[in-house]
Design an enzyme around this catalytic site. Structure first.
Site, PDB file in Angstrom:
ATOM      1  N   ILE A  16      -7.057  -6.496  19.679  1.00 49.99           N
ATOM      2  CA  ILE A  16      -7.739  -7.217  18.904  1.00 49.99           C
ATOM      3  C   ILE A  16      -7.077  -8.402  18.493  1.00 49.99           C
ATOM      4  CG2 ILE A  16      -9.260  -7.575  16.902  1.00 49.99           C
ATOM      5  CD1 ILE A  16     -10.477  -5.391  18.546  1.00 49.99           C
ATOM      6  N   SER A  74       1.281   7.927  13.213  1.00 49.27           N
ATOM      7  CA  SER A  74       0.422   7.600  11.732  1.00 49.27           C
ATOM      8  C   SER A  74      -1.076   7.561  12.000  1.00 49.27           C
ATOM      9  CB  SER A  74       1.001   6.443  11.364  1.00 49.27           C
ATOM     10  OG  SER A  74       0.763   5.057  11.951  1.00 49.27           O
ATOM     11  N   LYS A  75      -1.353   7.076  13.100  1.00 43.35           N
ATOM     12  CA  LYS A  75      -2.771   6.781  13.486  1.00 43.35           C
ATOM     13  C   LYS A  75      -3.130   8.002  13.981  1.00 43.35           C
ATOM     14  CE  LYS A  75      -2.636   2.313  12.642  1.00 43.35           C
ATOM     15  NZ  LYS A  75      -3.431   1.861  11.497  1.00 43.35           N
ATOM     16  N   SER A  91      -6.558   3.847  15.232  1.00 40.58           N
ATOM     17  CA  SER A  91      -6.342   3.069  16.644  1.00 40.58           C
ATOM     18  C   SER A  91      -6.602   3.879  17.832  1.00 40.58           C
ATOM     19  CB  SER A  91      -4.915   2.373  16.373  1.00 40.58           C
ATOM     20  OG  SER A  91      -4.405   1.960  17.804  1.00 40.58           O
ATOM     21  N   TYR A 120       4.081   4.861  15.190  1.00 42.58           N
ATOM     22  CA  TYR A 120       2.763   4.338  14.865  1.00 42.58           C
ATOM     23  C   TYR A 120       1.585   5.217  15.277  1.00 42.58           C
ATOM     24  CZ  TYR A 120      -0.994   0.980  15.539  1.00 42.58           C
ATOM     25  OH  TYR A 120      -2.142   0.268  15.384  1.00 42.58           O
ATOM     26  N   ASN A 122      -7.403  -0.425   5.389  1.00 37.87           N
ATOM     27  CA  ASN A 122      -7.154  -1.093   6.811  1.00 37.87           C
ATOM     28  C   ASN A 122      -5.538  -1.605   6.971  1.00 37.87           C
ATOM     29  OD1 ASN A 122      -7.698  -3.117   8.924  1.00 37.87           O
ATOM     30  ND2 ASN A 122      -7.208  -4.764   7.467  1.00 37.87           N
ATOM     31  N   VAL A 171       0.485  -1.435   0.012  1.00 36.59           N
ATOM     32  CA  VAL A 171       0.025   0.024  -0.060  1.00 36.59           C
ATOM     33  C   VAL A 171       0.763   1.180   0.092  1.00 36.59           C
ATOM     34  CG1 VAL A 171      -2.087  -0.984   0.952  1.00 36.59           C
ATOM     35  CG2 VAL A 171      -0.325  -0.148   2.617  1.00 36.59           C
TER      36      VAL A 171
END
Length: 271
Positions: free
Chosen positions: A202, A172-173, A154, A169, A102, A76
């Protein structure tokens, strides 16, 4: 073929029959569960992921539901591969109605001081640029009839900031959240809705893309939870629960919801 996890959908959305969806990160975890949930509603699903046997397995499971799917080998972060994959979906079925952006990685977990800039770039490019590219190249195929875009963000970077080493991370979220809100306003004129889901813990395969470094011990601050850190169910959520939420956001049942984030974490992020 494992058919034990293929279940009838909990809610039926007849308007989704014969809609066309693009799902990135479709080979496992939340992407797989959502692709199956959409297919159970009669949606035709383009499965975009790095090529491996898992994505082909999802395709077989969808076909076992008497639904249609195609696979595309996609990184992606690569504009050409994303564009070509979405083109292939639109060429096969004539349109795109639903986009589930996603795909993502946890990446390298390290203190800011010792994180390699290339490691930072890899996480941001995969998670944030990947979302931008997926949405960008889907828009031309959605403008005429409208549709629904759902972005996987997230709790990290939006409600939770205590997972040490996750600066790339979490950034980015948080960026995905801002991007989706900008997109929701920009695309409203085309009747394209854009929403964000923010999962907590999850049960998925994302640990495969998680690479903690030894330096993390130098910056960690002890975080003590009350008894259990998932108050609702005392366990991580299941990908199928997220798939149900995405299906709702793709359906007419959410027709007046756009530019909105929905947390799906069993109250984990409220502790």
């Amino acid at each position: 073929m494992n058919t034990q996890t293929i279940q009838k959908p909990k809610a039926m959305y007849p308007e989704l029959k014969d809609k066309v969806a693009v799902v990135t990160g479709a080979g496992s975890g939340i992407g797989r569960a959502t692709a199956l949930a959409l297919a159970a509603q009669g949606v035709k699903v383009g499965l975009l992921d790095l090529k491996d046997s898992r994505t082909e397995q999802v395709k077989s499971e969808i076909e076992a539901l008497n639904a249609e799917a195609l696979t595309a080998d996609v990184d992606v972060s690569d504009p050409d591969r994303v564009r070509e994959a979405i083109e292939s979906v639109a060429k096969k079925w004539g349109k795109v109605d639903i986009v589930f952006a996603n795909a993502g990685i946890n990446g390298v977990l390290a203190p800011i001081e010792t994180m390699n800039p290339d490691e930072w770039d890899h996480t941001l490019t995969t998670n944030l640029k990947g979302t931008f590219l997926t949405v960008k190249y889907a828009i031309p195929y959605m403008k005429e009839q409208g549709g629904s875009i759902i972005v996987t963000s997230s709790i990290n970077g939006n409600r939770v900031f205590s997972n040490f080493g996750m600066s790339a991370y979490s950034t980015s979220k948080a960026g995905q959240m801002a991007f989706a809100k900008m997109a929701a306003l920009e695309l409203a004129r085309y009747k394209i809705r854009v929403n964000v889901i923010c999962p907590g813990s999850i049960q998925t395969h994302i640990s495969e893309s998680t690479h903690p470094t030894p330096d993390l011990q130098k910056i960690k601050i002890p975080v003590k939870y009350p008894e259990g850190n998932q108050p609702l169910e005392h366990a991580p959520g299941q990908p199928e629960q997220v798939g149900d939420l995405v299906t709702f956001l793709a359906s007419n049942a959410s027709s007046h919801i756009t530019g909105t984030e929905l947390f799906i974490d069993g109250a984990e992020s409220l502790i």
